[in-house]
Each structure stands twice: as C-alpha cells, then as structure tokens.
Design a protein around this motif. Sequence first.
Motif, PDB file in Angstrom:
ATOM      1  N   VAL A  19       0.839  -1.190   0.000  1.00  0.00           N
ATOM      2  CA  VAL A  19       0.000   0.000   0.000  1.00  0.00           C
ATOM      3  C   VAL A  19       0.879   1.246   0.000  1.00  0.00           C
ATOM      4  N   HIS A  20       0.585   2.168  -0.896  1.00  0.00           N
ATOM      5  CA  HIS A  20       1.296   3.444  -0.939  1.00  0.00           C
ATOM      6  C   HIS A  20       0.608   4.408   0.010  1.00  0.00           C
ATOM      7  N   GLY A  21       1.318   4.861   1.044  1.00  0.00           N
ATOM      8  CA  GLY A  21       0.657   5.743   1.987  1.00  0.00           C
ATOM      9  C   GLY A  21       1.554   6.187   3.117  1.00  0.00           C
ATOM     10  N   SER A  22       0.942   6.334   4.301  1.00  0.00           N
ATOM     11  CA  SER A  22       1.652   6.887   5.449  1.00  0.00           C
ATOM     12  C   SER A  22       1.499   5.983   6.660  1.00  0.00           C
ATOM     13  N   LEU A  23       2.393   6.179   7.619  1.00  0.00           N
ATOM     14  CA  LEU A  23       2.379   5.399   8.854  1.00  0.00           C
ATOM     15  C   LEU A  23       2.724   6.313  10.020  1.00  0.00           C
ATOM     16  N   VAL A  24       2.024   6.123  11.128  1.00  0.00           N
ATOM     17  CA  VAL A  24       2.296   6.869  12.344  1.00  0.00           C
ATOM     18  C   VAL A  24       2.647   5.882  13.452  1.00  0.00           C
ATOM     19  N   ALA A  25       3.728   6.162  14.170  1.00  0.00           N
ATOM     20  CA  ALA A  25       4.121   5.361  15.333  1.00  0.00           C
ATOM     21  C   ALA A  25       4.207   6.280  16.537  1.00  0.00           C
ATOM     22  N   GLU A  26       3.723   5.793  17.674  1.00  0.00           N
ATOM     23  CA  GLU A  26       3.757   6.569  18.908  1.00  0.00           C
ATOM     24  C   GLU A  26       4.264   5.702  20.045  1.00  0.00           C
ATOM     25  N   ASN A  27       5.268   6.228  20.757  1.00  0.00           N
ATOM     26  CA  ASN A  27       5.832   5.537  21.916  1.00  0.00           C
ATOM     27  C   ASN A  27       6.250   4.102  21.594  1.00  0.00           C
ATOM     28  N   LEU A  29       5.202   2.055  19.238  1.00  0.00           N
ATOM     29  CA  LEU A  29       4.223   1.160  18.621  1.00  0.00           C
ATOM     30  C   LEU A  29       3.603   1.832  17.403  1.00  0.00           C
ATOM     31  N   ILE A  30       3.219   1.027  16.426  1.00  0.00           N
ATOM     32  CA  ILE A  30       2.511   1.548  15.259  1.00  0.00           C
ATOM     33  C   ILE A  30       1.092   1.919  15.696  1.00  0.00           C
ATOM     34  N   SER A  31       0.684   3.140  15.395  1.00  0.00           N
ATOM     35  CA  SER A  31      -0.653   3.577  15.805  1.00  0.00           C
ATOM     36  C   SER A  31      -1.612   3.747  14.631  1.00  0.00           C
ATOM     37  N   GLU A  32      -1.057   3.984  13.432  1.00  0.00           N
ATOM     38  CA  GLU A  32      -1.940   4.206  12.282  1.00  0.00           C
ATOM     39  C   GLU A  32      -1.220   3.850  10.989  1.00  0.00           C
ATOM     40  N   VAL A  33      -1.943   3.163  10.112  1.00  0.00           N
ATOM     41  CA  VAL A  33      -1.462   2.853   8.766  1.00  0.00           C
ATOM     42  C   VAL A  33      -2.538   3.351   7.810  1.00  0.00           C
ATOM     43  N   ALA A  34      -2.190   4.284   6.929  1.00  0.00           N
ATOM     44  CA  ALA A  34      -3.192   4.910   6.073  1.00  0.00           C
ATOM     45  C   ALA A  34      -2.743   4.948   4.627  1.00  0.00           C
ATOM     46  N   GLY A  35      -3.703   4.788   3.732  1.00  0.00           N
ATOM     47  CA  GLY A  35      -3.419   4.863   2.300  1.00  0.00           C
ATOM     48  C   GLY A  35      -3.465   6.281   1.810  1.00  0.00           C
ATOM     49  N   SER A  36      -2.750   7.168   2.486  1.00  0.00           N
ATOM     50  CA  SER A  36      -2.734   8.589   2.136  1.00  0.00           C
ATOM     51  C   SER A  36      -1.334   9.122   2.347  1.00  0.00           C
ATOM     52  N   THR A  37      -0.955  10.100   1.573  1.00  0.00           N
ATOM     53  CA  THR A  37       0.378  10.689   1.729  1.00  0.00           C
ATOM     54  C   THR A  37       0.314  12.153   2.156  1.00  0.00           C
ATOM     55  N   SER A  38      -0.897  12.677   2.381  1.00  0.00           N
ATOM     56  CA  SER A  38      -1.036  14.092   2.753  1.00  0.00           C
ATOM     57  C   SER A  38      -0.890  14.262   4.261  1.00  0.00           C
ATOM     58  N   VAL A  39       0.324  14.045   4.743  1.00  0.00           N
ATOM     59  CA  VAL A  39       0.606  14.151   6.174  1.00  0.00           C
ATOM     60  C   VAL A  39       1.687  15.208   6.370  1.00  0.00           C
ATOM     61  N   ALA A  40       1.406  16.190   7.192  1.00  0.00           N
ATOM     62  CA  ALA A  40       2.383  17.249   7.453  1.00  0.00           C
ATOM     63  C   ALA A  40       3.476  16.756   8.386  1.00  0.00           C
TER      64      ALA A  40
END
Length: 384
Positions: A19-27, A29-40
């Motif tokens: 999947v082409h997109g974005s990932l967020v990790a907090e502390n 751990l992975i917290s979010e996997v999204a099929g979007s690239t519009s992340v500041a």
Amino acid sequence: MTNQLIFKNAQMVLRHEVVHGSLVAENGLISEVAGSTSVAAALDLNGDYLLPGLVEIHTDNFERHLMPRPKVQWAELPALLAHDAEIAAAGITTVFDALGVGEADLESLRGSAWGDVLATINDCTQQDLLRADHHLHVRCELPAPNTIELFEPFKGHPRLSLISLMDHTPGQRQWENIEQARIYYIGKKGWSQQKFEQQVAHANELQAKFAQPHRRFFVDYCKTHGIALASHDDTTVAHVQQAYAEGACMSEFPTTVAAASEAHKHGLSTVMGGPNVVRGGSHSGNVAAVELARLGLLDILSSDYVPGSLLAAVMSLVAQSVMTLPQAVATVTSAPALATGFNDRGAIEAGLRADLIQVHIAQLPNGVRHAVVRAVWREGRRVL
C-alpha cells in the motif's frame, strides 16, 4: 510526552498487499497505517519500501566474529558490537544469536565456555548499546560429551528463546555425503586430513553414547521452561516424526523434500537458508530452498552465515515469481516471529512494535536490482 514518528510517501509491505501511503508510530508502537500521503511534518520516503524489521532466528554471524579464524578468539565486546552493526545494516531488528554448545574438539568455539559472552550481551543490553533486539538460540550438539555442561550458563537466562537439536555425525543428516563434510571441516574448521579421519572414526561411538540421553534432557528442558524447540537437518520422515513427538515447532534446514513435506503435514514450520536461495542451492548438496518454495513447503528464511542474504533472498523469490513480495517478506518477518511466540512484531499493523526498515531498490548498470537498507528503526527509534 508522546514520542511520535510519521512516514509518508512509503510503499508499505503489509501482510497481503503493498500500500502506498503513510504510517504513524507513537511511543514505540505503530498507531496508524493509512493509504494517504497528505501528512504534514512527516519523513518522506520518496517511494521507497517500508518493511517490518526483519526477524532472524538462526545466524552464526556472532560466532564468526568471536572466532574469525580457526583457533583465533576475538574479545567478546568488539565481536558483539561488530556483529550487531552488521545485523542492523542488513535490516534485522530482532536477532536470535545462534550459539553452539557441545564439541568433541575442545579447541573449537563450541567446545568453550559461554559465560563471558553472555555477560557481555547482558551488559550491552542493560546499557542500551545494541541496535537490534538480541535473543539466544542455543544449538545443542547431541553426540558431544560436554553439551550439557556447556549449556549450564544458559539455564534460566531471560533471553533464551529457542533451542535446536543437532547431530552432525558424518554419514547422516547434513553430512550424508562424507566428502562434503571433509571439505567443510578442513576448509572452515582448519582440521588436518588426519584429524578429520580420527574424528569420523570416533563420531559413531560418541553418538551411540550421548545422543539419546542429551536429547531427552533438552526436550524436557524446553517443555518445563516453555522454550521453543527446533529440529535440525531432518532428512527422513522418521526424523520429523520424532521431532513432532518431542514438541518441536519447526524443522530447520530439512535436507529432502520428503522431510519438508512431513514437517508441513505435522504443522512444523520449515526453515531454510537465505544463502541457499541466493546461491541457487545448498552448499552441502541437499535440497534447494527454491524447490521447497515452489512446492509450498518454505515458511521461514534464515540468514544462516550471511546476514545480508535475507533481503537478497526475498528479492530473488519475487524475481523468480516464486512468491509475491508480501509472501516473501513474511518468511523473514511475521513467520519467524509467530513461530517463536513473538506476537508483538513482524508486521506493519496498528498495535505492533514500530520495528521498521526503509528499503530502496537500486537498479545497477548491469541490470541487477538490489535491495539497499537505507534506515532502520527499532521500537520507533532510529538505530541506523
């Protein structure tokens, strides 16, 4: 305070798709996997792959650094740090350092005591000096007279996560071809022809005396302490059936299609070497890993003696259309993690450890495509 890591413009290799997109990790751990690239305020991977950190359950690499030449022992700390750096550079975030116990040849590394090595691993772990998460895989040479004695410092160690049962008696299993054994022991171990002949003559006697009682000891130890158990170099159906009856969860390096098929029949994961895939066959003349993969009998890849072979093997399986990229990546991430009970890592999913690697596919002038590890994060912290 939240420690946050954000990626964008990444080709994320998930369990069943890319999947082409974005990932967020907090502390960590992975917290979010999204099929979007519009992340500041995100780290732009520029279309590189984002993979789970590799999970290596069988590497002899630390032993190679501890004894870089036959009979030449290296100091534990520099050996561990060099090994750790090489492991991280290969994209491995969880490593089971395979350390052998038991050897009739007392001049060998596996015939030596491991106390100082374990103390060094403990110290470096406590001081946070290591890039990868290190665990222990103890390889027990069953016919050796000193195997249980040399296992003593490993008893109760919190990082002991896997035990494998080995029998390298020439004439069976890996060394069914005696001449292949001769090449290995003379070339790799530095034995003379005379010493090899003496060891072979003595091997059957040692096997008859020690193999079965040592096997019973380690099988019981694994059951009592909840340690994952692996068989090694299974050649026949009977070898696998014995391992299954003893509670093994995996068959390392089965040497025949028959053994690998029997392992799958009983639910044992089959482990094959990355070098076997990359080289196109076994250096011992046994079954090729790609052949097992084509038959649906390959579950896990191990780097064995070349850490960089894991990613190279993944790319080779994909290039040969033997597996899809998610399937090939699973053999070096989720499959080894699950087989050893490490359910908190090995995939890109919310709630799992943020063990991640950025991989760039380089196109070389000769047409070869090569996977290059550009960055490594363990629990959300960059370590390479």
